[in-house]
Scaffold this motif. Structure first.
Motif, PDB file in Angstrom:
ATOM      1  N   ARG A 184      -4.052  -7.341  -4.128  1.00 24.71           N
ATOM      2  CA  ARG A 184      -4.067  -6.457  -3.586  1.00 24.71           C
ATOM      3  C   ARG A 184      -5.121  -5.718  -3.281  1.00 24.71           C
ATOM      4  O   ARG A 184      -6.360  -6.559  -3.998  1.00 24.71           O
ATOM      5  CB  ARG A 184      -2.867  -6.077  -4.428  1.00 24.71           C
ATOM      6  N   SER A 185      -5.020  -4.333  -2.606  1.00 25.39           N
ATOM      7  CA  SER A 185      -6.362  -4.044  -2.631  1.00 25.39           C
ATOM      8  C   SER A 185      -6.309  -2.289  -2.573  1.00 25.39           C
ATOM      9  O   SER A 185      -4.878  -2.459  -2.743  1.00 25.39           O
ATOM     10  CB  SER A 185      -7.441  -4.355  -1.235  1.00 25.39           C
ATOM     11  N   ALA A 186      -7.212  -1.010  -3.641  1.00 25.83           N
ATOM     12  CA  ALA A 186      -6.908  -0.277  -3.940  1.00 25.83           C
ATOM     13  C   ALA A 186      -8.528   0.484  -3.742  1.00 25.83           C
ATOM     14  O   ALA A 186      -9.640  -0.126  -3.690  1.00 25.83           O
ATOM     15  CB  ALA A 186      -5.874   0.037  -4.827  1.00 25.83           C
TER      16      ALA A 186
END
Length: 120
Positions: free
Chosen positions: A92-94
């Motif tokens: 995941r990335s944000a």
């Protein structure tokens, strides 16, 4: 133009690709310094996709910009910085938004004859 051909992108002289990012040691307490090049000019900041891409490279062992950092990564650029959160284990990335209020106001909704607020 030659870079586009070498990358297999074909003739790119009228295109906005390839986008390239130069990196450097941070100058203001961040994780990494960046300079984004959109063909024919230096970008004033860094785009969202580029920030996530560079942040992922920072967190990925063996990449040329791996720093050992994970979690929140601060990318410095000419306009300031952009923070991204990278979690390789979860895939995941944000992007961390630092939005600020642009306007403050008051809304005066319509009321019917009984004093209830109406919609529309």
């Amino acid at each position: 133009m030659l870079a586009g051909e070498v990358m297999g992108l074909g003739e790119v002289s009228a295109s906005t690709v390839p986008k390239m990012c130069l990196t450097s040691p941070p100058a203001n307490g961040g994780t990494l310094g960046t300079r984004m090049f959109i063909p024919r000019r230096v970008h004033a900041s860094i785009g969202v996709l580029a920030a996530v891409t560079v942040g992922t490279a920072v967190a990925t062992p063996g990449s040329v910009v791996h720093t050992g950092h994970s979690g929140t990564i601060r990318l410095e650029h000419p306009s300031g910085f952009s923070d991204v959160v990278i979690d390789l284990d979860a895939g995941r990335s944000a992007v961390v938004s630092t939005a600020r209020p642009l306007v403050e106001g008051r809304v005066h909704p319509r009321r019917n004859t009984e004093g209830a607020i109406t919609h529309g």
